[in-house]
Design a protein around this motif. Structure first.
Motif, PDB file in Angstrom:
ATOM      1  N   ALA A  14       0.906  -1.287   0.089  1.00 23.81           N
ATOM      2  CA  ALA A  14       0.124  -0.061  -0.224  1.00 23.81           C
ATOM      3  C   ALA A  14       0.931   1.231   0.016  1.00 23.81           C
ATOM      4  CB  ALA A  14      -0.823   0.100   1.180  1.00 23.81           C
ATOM      5  N   LYS A  15       1.946   1.361   0.914  1.00 23.48           N
ATOM      6  CA  LYS A  15       2.915   2.467   0.785  1.00 23.48           C
ATOM      7  C   LYS A  15       3.505   2.386  -0.513  1.00 23.48           C
ATOM      8  CE  LYS A  15       3.984   2.234   5.670  1.00 23.48           C
ATOM      9  NZ  LYS A  15       4.979   2.073   6.845  1.00 23.48           N
ATOM     10  N   LEU A  16       3.966   1.531  -1.274  1.00 19.76           N
ATOM     11  CA  LEU A  16       4.498   1.429  -2.538  1.00 19.76           C
ATOM     12  C   LEU A  16       3.471   2.085  -3.629  1.00 19.76           C
ATOM     13  CD1 LEU A  16       7.200   1.103  -4.182  1.00 19.76           C
ATOM     14  CD2 LEU A  16       6.220  -1.376  -4.425  1.00 19.76           C
ATOM     15  N   LEU A  17       2.435   1.601  -3.601  1.00 20.01           N
ATOM     16  CA  LEU A  17       1.312   2.155  -4.469  1.00 20.01           C
ATOM     17  C   LEU A  17       0.937   3.560  -4.230  1.00 20.01           C
ATOM     18  CD1 LEU A  17      -0.688   1.233  -6.503  1.00 20.01           C
ATOM     19  CD2 LEU A  17      -2.555   0.824  -4.437  1.00 20.01           C
ATOM     20  N   GLN A  18       0.965   3.877  -2.946  1.00 20.07           N
ATOM     21  CA  GLN A  18       0.974   5.483  -2.671  1.00 20.07           C
ATOM     22  C   GLN A  18       1.858   6.157  -3.331  1.00 20.07           C
ATOM     23  OE1 GLN A  18      -2.055   6.931  -1.291  1.00 20.07           O
ATOM     24  NE2 GLN A  18      -0.910   8.920  -1.757  1.00 20.07           N
ATOM     25  N   LEU A  19       3.218   5.684  -2.910  1.00 17.12           N
ATOM     26  CA  LEU A  19       4.488   6.385  -3.532  1.00 17.12           C
ATOM     27  C   LEU A  19       4.294   6.440  -5.244  1.00 17.12           C
ATOM     28  CD1 LEU A  19       7.082   7.524  -2.947  1.00 17.12           C
ATOM     29  CD2 LEU A  19       8.079   5.237  -3.319  1.00 17.12           C
ATOM     30  N   ASN A  20       3.899   5.265  -5.744  1.00 16.75           N
ATOM     31  CA  ASN A  20       3.812   5.439  -7.034  1.00 16.75           C
ATOM     32  C   ASN A  20       2.699   6.388  -7.815  1.00 16.75           C
ATOM     33  OD1 ASN A  20       5.988   3.547  -7.449  1.00 16.75           O
ATOM     34  ND2 ASN A  20       4.510   1.904  -7.501  1.00 16.75           N
ATOM     35  N   ALA A  21       1.488   6.444  -7.104  1.00 15.86           N
ATOM     36  CA  ALA A  21       0.285   7.356  -7.456  1.00 15.86           C
ATOM     37  C   ALA A  21       0.812   8.739  -7.216  1.00 15.86           C
ATOM     38  CB  ALA A  21      -0.710   6.903  -6.351  1.00 15.86           C
ATOM     39  N   ASN A  22       1.717   9.013  -6.090  1.00 11.65           N
ATOM     40  CA  ASN A  22       2.164  10.422  -6.066  1.00 11.65           C
ATOM     41  C   ASN A  22       3.120  10.810  -7.284  1.00 11.65           C
ATOM     42  OD1 ASN A  22       0.662  10.778  -3.923  1.00 11.65           O
ATOM     43  ND2 ASN A  22       2.255  10.266  -2.364  1.00 11.65           N
ATOM     44  N   GLN A  23       3.981   9.777  -7.404  1.00 16.82           N
ATOM     45  CA  GLN A  23       4.867  10.189  -8.550  1.00 16.82           C
ATOM     46  C   GLN A  23       4.104  10.405  -9.890  1.00 16.82           C
ATOM     47  OE1 GLN A  23       7.690   6.754  -8.461  1.00 16.82           O
ATOM     48  NE2 GLN A  23       8.870   7.742  -7.045  1.00 16.82           N
ATOM     49  N   PHE A  24       3.124   9.351 -10.044  1.00 18.52           N
ATOM     50  CA  PHE A  24       2.107   9.560 -11.243  1.00 18.52           C
ATOM     51  C   PHE A  24       1.637  10.986 -11.383  1.00 18.52           C
ATOM     52  CE2 PHE A  24      -1.871   8.902 -13.571  1.00 18.52           C
ATOM     53  CZ  PHE A  24      -1.197   8.755 -14.904  1.00 18.52           C
TER      54      PHE A  24
END
Length: 82
Positions: A14-24
């Motif tokens: 979930a943290k990784l997904l959140q990080l990727n979403a923020n980068q996107f």
């Protein structure tokens, strides 16, 4: 114990997904800025094109008027010489 490990793995994902979403989201914002800038440049090119057409039309009008005056003066001079 297994549930705890699964939960920990889910938290990490979930943290990784959140990080990727923020980068996107950041990339999408940059792309939007680039597209906006590109659109503005295209509008400015269109403005310059319209301006140059207007100037060209004015110059043709002036050239025609000068040509008309020159021909008229030339005709007058020829009449005076006769």
């Amino acid at each position: 114990m297994r549930a705890y490990l699964n939960q920990k793995r889910l938290d990490t994902e979930a943290k990784l997904l959140q990080l990727n979403a923020n980068q996107f989201a950041h990339q999408a914002t940059q792309w939007l800025k680039l597209i906006t800038s590109f659109n503005q440049a295209l509008k400015e090119l269109g403005d310059v094109e319209n301006w140059s057409r207007s100037i060209e039309t004015d110059m043709r009008t002036i050239a025609s008027a000068l040509e008309y005056v020159y021909k008229d003066e030339s005709a007058e001079q020829q009449q005076q010489q006769q």
